[in-house]
Design a protein around this motif. Structure first.
Motif, PDB file in Angstrom:
ATOM      1  N   ASP A 293       0.848  -1.189   0.000  1.00 50.90           N
ATOM      2  CA  ASP A 293       0.000   0.000   0.000  1.00 50.90           C
ATOM      3  C   ASP A 293       0.892   1.250   0.000  1.00 50.90           C
ATOM      4  N   GLU A 294       0.669   2.140  -0.979  1.00 52.27           N
ATOM      5  CA  GLU A 294       1.574   3.295  -1.128  1.00 52.27           C
ATOM      6  C   GLU A 294       1.620   4.179   0.114  1.00 52.27           C
ATOM      7  N   LYS A 295       0.537   4.184   0.908  1.00 48.36           N
ATOM      8  CA  LYS A 295       0.539   4.972   2.160  1.00 48.36           C
ATOM      9  C   LYS A 295       1.580   4.421   3.137  1.00 48.36           C
ATOM     10  N   HIS A 296       1.923   3.168   2.949  1.00 44.99           N
ATOM     11  CA  HIS A 296       2.885   2.549   3.878  1.00 44.99           C
ATOM     12  C   HIS A 296       4.237   2.269   3.232  1.00 44.99           C
ATOM     13  N   ILE A 297       4.511   2.999   2.171  1.00 39.49           N
ATOM     14  CA  ILE A 297       5.879   3.042   1.651  1.00 39.49           C
ATOM     15  C   ILE A 297       6.406   4.412   2.029  1.00 39.49           C
ATOM     16  N   ARG A 298       7.281   4.470   3.016  1.00 38.54           N
ATOM     17  CA  ARG A 298       7.713   5.767   3.549  1.00 38.54           C
ATOM     18  C   ARG A 298       9.169   6.007   3.186  1.00 38.54           C
ATOM     19  N   LEU A 299       9.452   7.211   2.799  1.00 41.56           N
ATOM     20  CA  LEU A 299      10.817   7.561   2.455  1.00 41.56           C
ATOM     21  C   LEU A 299      11.412   8.399   3.577  1.00 41.56           C
ATOM     22  N   ILE A 300      12.550   7.987   4.129  1.00 39.03           N
ATOM     23  CA  ILE A 300      13.207   8.830   5.140  1.00 39.03           C
ATOM     24  C   ILE A 300      14.660   9.063   4.728  1.00 39.03           C
ATOM     25  N   ILE A 301      15.204  10.167   5.243  1.00 44.33           N
ATOM     26  CA  ILE A 301      16.624  10.450   4.998  1.00 44.33           C
ATOM     27  C   ILE A 301      17.346  10.248   6.332  1.00 44.33           C
ATOM     28  N   PRO A 302      18.156   9.220   6.453  1.00 43.22           N
ATOM     29  CA  PRO A 302      18.810   8.955   7.732  1.00 43.22           C
ATOM     30  C   PRO A 302      19.958   9.921   7.998  1.00 43.22           C
ATOM     31  N   LEU A 303      19.609  11.059   8.532  1.00 41.76           N
ATOM     32  CA  LEU A 303      20.588  12.063   8.957  1.00 41.76           C
ATOM     33  C   LEU A 303      20.270  12.394  10.409  1.00 41.76           C
ATOM     34  N   ARG A 304      21.291  12.830  11.148  1.00 42.26           N
ATOM     35  CA  ARG A 304      21.051  13.115  12.554  1.00 42.26           C
ATOM     36  C   ARG A 304      19.951  14.167  12.725  1.00 42.26           C
ATOM     37  N   LYS A 305      19.946  15.159  11.845  1.00 43.61           N
ATOM     38  CA  LYS A 305      18.951  16.245  12.013  1.00 43.61           C
ATOM     39  C   LYS A 305      17.515  15.746  11.808  1.00 43.61           C
ATOM     40  N   ASN A 306      17.341  14.604  11.176  1.00 41.55           N
ATOM     41  CA  ASN A 306      15.983  14.070  10.968  1.00 41.55           C
ATOM     42  C   ASN A 306      15.607  13.010  12.009  1.00 41.55           C
ATOM     43  N   HIS A 307      16.461  12.865  13.020  1.00 41.06           N
ATOM     44  CA  HIS A 307      16.302  11.735  13.942  1.00 41.06           C
ATOM     45  C   HIS A 307      14.891  11.608  14.523  1.00 41.06           C
ATOM     46  N   GLU A 308      14.402  12.687  15.118  1.00 41.31           N
ATOM     47  CA  GLU A 308      13.097  12.612  15.801  1.00 41.31           C
ATOM     48  C   GLU A 308      11.995  12.214  14.823  1.00 41.31           C
ATOM     49  N   GLU A 309      12.034  12.837  13.677  1.00 42.55           N
ATOM     50  CA  GLU A 309      11.023  12.567  12.654  1.00 42.55           C
ATOM     51  C   GLU A 309      11.105  11.093  12.203  1.00 42.55           C
ATOM     52  N   ASN A 310      12.316  10.611  12.035  1.00 44.88           N
ATOM     53  CA  ASN A 310      12.496   9.226  11.577  1.00 44.88           C
ATOM     54  C   ASN A 310      12.007   8.214  12.619  1.00 44.88           C
ATOM     55  N   VAL A 311      12.265   8.535  13.886  1.00 46.12           N
ATOM     56  CA  VAL A 311      11.787   7.660  14.964  1.00 46.12           C
ATOM     57  C   VAL A 311      10.260   7.588  14.911  1.00 46.12           C
ATOM     58  N   LEU A 312       9.664   8.743  14.720  1.00 42.37           N
ATOM     59  CA  LEU A 312       8.208   8.824  14.682  1.00 42.37           C
ATOM     60  C   LEU A 312       7.640   7.987  13.526  1.00 42.37           C
TER      61      LEU A 312
END
Ligand SMILES: Cc1ncc(C[n+]2csc(CCOP(=O)(O)OP(=O)(O)O)c2C)c(N)n1
Lengths: 191, 534
Positions: free
Chosen positions: B480-499
């Motif tokens: 399901d495209e809603k559950h294909i998530r793109l993240i950028i693993p950088l320290r500044k994105n940490h909180e967002e990525n955890v979420l």
């Protein structure tokens, strides 16, 4: 004539360039050689080594037997000690004094140097500073090769020619820096 | 003739080119990677336009090579030993179909597991498939043998297994080259059903294979790479295979041996030669790299023949790579030793490079999992497997390419929550996609994190089939495209990525998180190439 060399360091420190330089020189001198390298996982910051064997007669084994290496050439001080089981009784350690600290339990630099000094034949030089003076902090590996060159039974000029060949593609400036690094290393060895 | 300083891998590649190779197929894997890399950077290959692109995995590589051979052209496929497990189905069945143009399957074993999960011995696959196996002892022999392997392959219309080990693969020596041969012309198999393994045809083909076996034994017996040198002391004979022969010669020299020495170079093992040496000696020492395969076949189940020394009785260690010192000890010779490694020397395992996205991905994953008591991380094979080491200590498995996805599926079936898979981009297209399809079809509650560094990092940065295609592949497989998530693993994105990770754990169904950041090694290499071109 036979010289068995262990070249050691940490993945990414350029030990393969040392090996390639000796290799080119050996071919020019019509010597036999076998050079075993580490590729793969350890290249990611792990310990790496190359067994380099030179001889005027055919060489059978790709690996040096324990206790038979004539020289350990090391770009990193702790790594020079890792290969002591291979060093022959009259062998030489030629090593950089500058530690590469990428593990949490790296020992005190002083203790390492003291340990190296327990080996009868040792040359310890600050290859990083010498390389910087020669024009590039990246040439520490070639400085160490220069310091070890008196123990490699080949004319010094053949190592210089090898450097010209190896770095030729990167331009005259890089060649000159590495020739300078080689020479400075040789002088620093005091031999 | 020309001499080149070549790794064993490179000698094999150069030989194949000089023997008129038309297609090289491979998936990277230490210690075999440099075979394809050499051909990719060879001018000779470029001039002739030899096929030289990476395949998605070893199975597709093997099958494509078989297709090239079907057309009457010479083909080679190379892989690391565990790659042959992946390619086992086409490999075994290519012995049944037979080949048309010469086909060599190079399998590079890794005794002592320098960069591998196990130290399986590929020679067993030759036995399993009923095909001949060549095992060179040095770089020059590796070069020469490739020509013979192609010829034998074409003479018997069978694939030839070419077994090397890490030490030969990654050791350099001078190799003298032959005059290059032209490529074969396209010509289809004379028998139109040769490649059609319907039972009625397969039964006939199997009989051919069984009949060919003793002929192959005879061919191997005649091989110029075997040698026998008699000795004065018949109390013991020595049989040495492949690179083990070099370690032997290092210790006893190349002439005036005390003990008779038989050098073996292939499978099926030449019974006559072995009988000759065991017949004249009271006992025999067997030196072979890998598993005790020659030794086991000599002992048989009853082991009531002459006295045999080897890996099975402890004369030689049962596991691990051989070296000249081990061989000296097995001969009862005196050995030397420098001095012990001082205790202050610490082990220096490989680690994430500075600036590696995998590290930031793991940091986010560790924090996201803190909210759950249970939960496991099934990981896979690649640089990201280093997440097993401190300070991360964050993976629970690493088995075989692709297993992270399917193990997560099985664990979710068992009720584990959250069930997380961490897989690299190249590993995903190698063997992860089919597992993801399983998950989609079953609606498994799994979170698949594809740690996408846009390269095949662990083996040195080869192009990855996944690059630029991951989202499309996952949605194509039905995620399901809603559950294909793109993240950028950088320290500044940490909180967002955890979420984002937590959100997807909570989704009862298949989620894919693509953590995308280019490998620092390949990025640096590219930058350097750009500046040096200026
Ligand atoms: C069957 C099989 N083939 C090949 C390998 C060798 N191998 C180990 S990791 C790896 C590359 C993985 O690349 P990727 O998944 O993109 O992860 P990265 O190393 O880039 O992080 C390869 C080719 C293997 N272990 N098993």
């Amino acid at each position: 004539m036979k010289t068995d060399i262990i070249i050691s360091g940490v993945g990414g420190q350029g030990i393969l360039s040392i090996a390639a330089t000796i290799g080119l020189a050996a071919v020019a001198n019509k010597l036999y050689l076998k050079q075993s390298e580490v590729h793969g996982m350890s290249q990611r910051g792990g310990d790496v080594q190359s067994h380099f064997r030179l001889s005027d007669k055919p060489i059978a084994s790709d690996l040096i037997p324990y206790g038979k290496a004539d020289i350990i050439i090391s770009v990193e001080p702790m790594e020079s000690l890792r290969y002591l089981p291979w060093l022959s009784k009259n062998g030489w350690i030629v090593t950089n004094s500058v530690p590469m600290v990428n593990i949490p339990d790296y020992p005190a630099a002083e203790d390492i140097i003291n340990e190296i000094k327990k080996i009868k034949n040792h040359i310890i030089i600050d290859a990083d500073s010498i390389a910087k003076e020669a024009g590039s902090s990246k040439a520490g590996n070639i400085v160490i090769l220069g310091a070890a060159s008196p123990f490699i039974q080949m004319p010094y000029s053949s190592l210089e020619d090898a450097i010209r060949k190896l770095f030729g593609k990167k331009g005259e400036e890089i060649v000159e820096i590495n020739l300078k690094a080689l020479k400075a290393g040789r002088e620093a060895s005091g031999k | 003739m020309k001499n080149l300083l070549l790794l064993g891998d490179e000698a094999i590649a150069q030989a194949a080119l000089d023997a008129g190779l038309s297609g090289m197929y491979a998936y990277p894997g230490t210690p075999s990677t440099e075979i394809m890399e050499y051909i990719q950077s060879s001018e000779q290959a470029e001039e002739r336009n030899v096929h030289r692109e990476w395949s998605a995995n070893e199975k597709t590589a093997m099958e494509a090579a078989l297709g090239m051979s079907y057309c009457g052209k010479r083909a080679m496929v190379a892989m690391k030993h565990v790659g042959l497990n992946v390619a086992a189905d086409p490999f075994i069945n290519s012995a049944m179909t037979g080949v048309n143009g010469g086909l060599i399957v190079v399998s590079a074993d890794d005794p002592s597991m320098h960069s591998s999960q196990n130290e399986q011995d590929s020679r067993f696959y030759a036995k399993f498939a009923n095909v001949p196996c060549f095992e060179p002892s040095d770089q020059q022999e590796a070069y020469e043998m490739i020509f013979d392997a192609f010829e034998l392959s074409e003479k018997y219309k069978l694939p030839v297994l070419f077994r090397i080990t890490t030490r030969l693969a990654h050791s350099r020596a001078s190799v003298s080259l032959r005059e290059p041969m032209p490529e074969k012309k396209l010509s289809l198999p004379a028998d139109p059903v040769q490649f059609v393994l319907l039972p009625a045809i397969a039964r006939k083909k199997y009989k051919y294979l069984i009949d060919a076996f003793e002929k192959l034994r005879y061919e191997i017996r005649l091989s110029k790479y075997n040698s026998f040198k008699d000795g004065s002391n018949r109390d013991m004979g020595i049989i040495a295979c492949g690179i083990a022969y070099n370690y032997l010669i290092e210790n006893i020299g190349s002439s005036n041996h005390e003990y008779p020495v038989l050098k073996l170079s292939g499978y099926p093992f030449p019974k006559d030669l072995i009988k000759d040496i065991t017949g004249r000696c009271k006992s025999v020492l067997i030196l072979e790299e890998g598993a005790p395969m020659v030794e086991e076949s000599l002992r048989g189940l009853l082991d009531d023949g002459i006295k045999i020394y080897g890996r099975m009785d402890g004369t030689v260690p049962r596991d691990g790579e051989l070296n000249p010192t081990i061989v000296a000890k097995s001969l009862g010779m005196e050995t030397s030793f420098g001095s012990e490694v001082p205790s202050l020397v610490k082990s220096r395992p490989p680690s994430f490079c500075k600036g590696c996205g995998h590290a930031d991905m793991f940091n986010a994953l560790i924090d996201a999992l803190k909210f759950y008591k249970t939960g496991s991380v099934f990981a896979d094979i690649g640089c990201y497997t280093l997440g097993a080491l401190p300070p991360y200590n964050s993976i629970n498995s690493c088995v075989d390419m692709g297993a992270s996805v399917t193990m997560a599926v099985g664990a979710a079936d068992a009720g584990l929550f959250p069930s997380v898979s961490v897989i690299g981009d190249s590993t995903f297209t190698h063997s992860g996609m089919t597992g993801l399809l399983d998950a989609v079809v079953k609606g498994s509650s799994v979170t698949i994190i594809i740690s996408d560094n846009s390269t095949t990092g662990m083996t040195g940065g080869q192009d990855s089939h996944a690059t630029g295609r991951l989202e499309q592949i996952c949605s194509g497989l039905g995620v399901d495209e809603k559950h294909i998530r793109l993240i950028i693993p950088l320290r500044k994105n940490h909180e967002e990525n955890v979420l984002i990770m937590r959100e997807e754990f909570e989704h009862r169904g298949v989620s894919v998180i693509i953590a995308q950041r280019e490998c620092i090694q390949t990025a640096t290499k590219k930058k350097r190439a750009v500046t040096s071109n200026r």
